[in-house]
Each structure stands twice: as structure tokens, then as C-alpha cells.
Design a protein around this motif. Sequence first.
Motif, PDB file in Angstrom:
ATOM      1  N   GLY A 280       0.907  -1.302  -0.032  1.00  0.00           N
ATOM      2  CA  GLY A 280       0.082   0.024  -0.013  1.00  0.00           C
ATOM      3  C   GLY A 280       0.900   1.256   0.149  1.00  0.00           C
ATOM      4  O   GLY A 280       0.294   2.362   0.225  1.00  0.00           O
ATOM      5  N   ARG A 281       2.219   0.932  -0.252  1.00  0.00           N
ATOM      6  CA  ARG A 281       2.976   2.108   0.126  1.00  0.00           C
ATOM      7  C   ARG A 281       3.436   2.889  -1.317  1.00  0.00           C
ATOM      8  O   ARG A 281       3.343   2.155  -2.252  1.00  0.00           O
ATOM      9  CB  ARG A 281       4.421   1.988   0.695  1.00  0.00           C
ATOM     10  N   GLU A 282       3.626   4.121  -1.621  1.00  0.00           N
ATOM     11  CA  GLU A 282       4.199   4.757  -2.559  1.00  0.00           C
ATOM     12  C   GLU A 282       5.673   4.678  -2.885  1.00  0.00           C
ATOM     13  O   GLU A 282       6.287   4.545  -1.806  1.00  0.00           O
ATOM     14  CB  GLU A 282       3.980   6.375  -2.755  1.00  0.00           C
ATOM     15  N   ILE A 283       5.987   3.985  -3.985  1.00  0.00           N
ATOM     16  CA  ILE A 283       7.419   3.738  -4.169  1.00  0.00           C
ATOM     17  C   ILE A 283       7.914   4.549  -5.478  1.00  0.00           C
ATOM     18  O   ILE A 283       7.146   4.995  -5.988  1.00  0.00           O
ATOM     19  CB  ILE A 283       7.514   2.283  -4.397  1.00  0.00           C
ATOM     20  N   THR A 284       9.332   4.660  -5.631  1.00  0.00           N
ATOM     21  CA  THR A 284       9.820   5.401  -6.866  1.00  0.00           C
ATOM     22  C   THR A 284      10.483   4.247  -7.380  1.00  0.00           C
ATOM     23  O   THR A 284      11.171   3.404  -6.939  1.00  0.00           O
ATOM     24  CB  THR A 284      10.962   6.086  -6.282  1.00  0.00           C
ATOM     25  N   ILE A 285       9.949   4.125  -8.908  1.00  0.00           N
ATOM     26  CA  ILE A 285      10.502   3.219  -9.880  1.00  0.00           C
ATOM     27  C   ILE A 285      11.800   3.820 -10.575  1.00  0.00           C
ATOM     28  O   ILE A 285      11.377   4.802 -11.506  1.00  0.00           O
ATOM     29  CB  ILE A 285       9.628   2.814 -10.840  1.00  0.00           C
ATOM     30  N   TRP A 286      12.921   3.450 -10.282  1.00  0.00           N
ATOM     31  CA  TRP A 286      14.150   4.119 -10.951  1.00  0.00           C
ATOM     32  C   TRP A 286      14.839   3.348 -11.918  1.00  0.00           C
ATOM     33  O   TRP A 286      15.714   3.784 -12.810  1.00  0.00           O
ATOM     34  CB  TRP A 286      15.344   3.925  -9.830  1.00  0.00           C
ATOM     35  N   CYS A 287      14.043   1.957 -12.389  1.00  0.00           N
ATOM     36  CA  CYS A 287      14.465   1.231 -13.632  1.00  0.00           C
ATOM     37  C   CYS A 287      13.808   1.043 -14.662  1.00  0.00           C
ATOM     38  O   CYS A 287      13.774   0.388 -15.615  1.00  0.00           O
ATOM     39  CB  CYS A 287      14.985   0.048 -13.074  1.00  0.00           C
ATOM     40  N   SER A 288      12.647   2.259 -14.876  1.00  0.00           N
ATOM     41  CA  SER A 288      11.938   2.183 -15.988  1.00  0.00           C
ATOM     42  C   SER A 288      12.617   2.526 -16.987  1.00  0.00           C
ATOM     43  O   SER A 288      13.699   3.631 -17.267  1.00  0.00           O
ATOM     44  CB  SER A 288      10.681   3.204 -15.639  1.00  0.00           C
ATOM     45  N   ASN A 289      12.041   2.001 -18.160  1.00  0.00           N
ATOM     46  CA  ASN A 289      12.708   2.405 -19.535  1.00  0.00           C
ATOM     47  C   ASN A 289      12.095   3.629 -20.027  1.00  0.00           C
ATOM     48  O   ASN A 289      12.326   4.189 -21.077  1.00  0.00           O
ATOM     49  CB  ASN A 289      12.764   1.353 -20.801  1.00  0.00           C
ATOM     50  N   ASP A 290      11.092   4.174 -19.354  1.00  0.00           N
ATOM     51  CA  ASP A 290      10.351   5.318 -19.403  1.00  0.00           C
ATOM     52  C   ASP A 290      11.043   6.622 -18.954  1.00  0.00           C
ATOM     53  O   ASP A 290      10.540   7.240 -18.172  1.00  0.00           O
ATOM     54  CB  ASP A 290       9.031   5.363 -19.288  1.00  0.00           C
ATOM     55  N   TYR A 291      12.377   6.503 -18.954  1.00  0.00           N
ATOM     56  CA  TYR A 291      13.255   7.460 -18.076  1.00  0.00           C
ATOM     57  C   TYR A 291      12.867   8.838 -18.313  1.00  0.00           C
ATOM     58  O   TYR A 291      13.349   9.786 -17.667  1.00  0.00           O
ATOM     59  CB  TYR A 291      14.650   7.261 -18.208  1.00  0.00           C
ATOM     60  N   LEU A 292      12.241   9.348 -19.458  1.00  0.00           N
ATOM     61  CA  LEU A 292      11.761  10.741 -19.685  1.00  0.00           C
ATOM     62  C   LEU A 292      10.483  10.975 -19.454  1.00  0.00           C
ATOM     63  O   LEU A 292      10.049  12.350 -19.580  1.00  0.00           O
ATOM     64  CB  LEU A 292      12.182  11.158 -21.151  1.00  0.00           C
ATOM     65  N   GLY A 293       9.798  10.232 -19.104  1.00  0.00           N
ATOM     66  CA  GLY A 293       8.374  10.162 -18.443  1.00  0.00           C
ATOM     67  C   GLY A 293       7.434  10.341 -19.657  1.00  0.00           C
ATOM     68  O   GLY A 293       6.439  10.962 -19.505  1.00  0.00           O
ATOM     69  N   MET A 294       7.932  10.055 -20.951  1.00  0.00           N
ATOM     70  CA  MET A 294       7.262  10.508 -22.240  1.00  0.00           C
ATOM     71  C   MET A 294       5.794   9.937 -22.151  1.00  0.00           C
ATOM     72  O   MET A 294       4.911  10.128 -22.993  1.00  0.00           O
ATOM     73  CB  MET A 294       7.911  10.185 -23.557  1.00  0.00           C
TER      74      MET A 294
END
Length: 90
Positions: free
Chosen positions: A43-57
Motif C-alpha cells: 500500500g506504499r508509494e514507491i519510486t521506480i528507478w529502473c523504468s525504460n520510460d526515463y523521460l516520462g514520455m
Amino acid sequence: MDFYHDKFSQELARLRGENNYREFMDLSREVGNFPKAIDHKTGREITIWCSNDYLGMAQHTQVLDAVVNAAKEFGAGAGGTRNISGTNHN
């Protein structure tokens, strides 16, 4: 049939015992909150550092609009393999 069930059960137990059994995280990403996600196990918010969407496009409004327009024009889903259903002309 029981032989295979027992054999697979033993192998899975071995993998779990060695901490080599891979479990996928159950996550929800929310548009506008990149790179944050909710881990449904905790139920916690996490940060995904390994996404291949690194620009957030993937959350950019122009990209989302293009996806919606493409789905409205061409539909959704693969429709089958190219060697059976052909190549989409568009």
C-alpha cells in the motif's frame, strides 16, 4: 499426472528455499506522478528507478492524445501474427 505435480512442487519449493523464486511486484502507476507508483502488497508509494520510460514520455499529454487517436482509428490489440493476418497497411 501426480508425478509431474509433485516434481514441479518440489522444484518450486527448492527455488523458494534458495530465494531464487521470482515474484513480480503488483504496481499501479498514476499519470502525472512519474516516477512514483503504488505497491499493492504494502500500500506504499514507491519510486521506480529502473523504468525504460526515463523521460516520462509515456505520460506526456501529446503522447497520450496520439495513443487515444490511434486506438480510435485502428482499434486495439495485435489482431494476430503477420504471417496469418497480414501487415497493417497504415
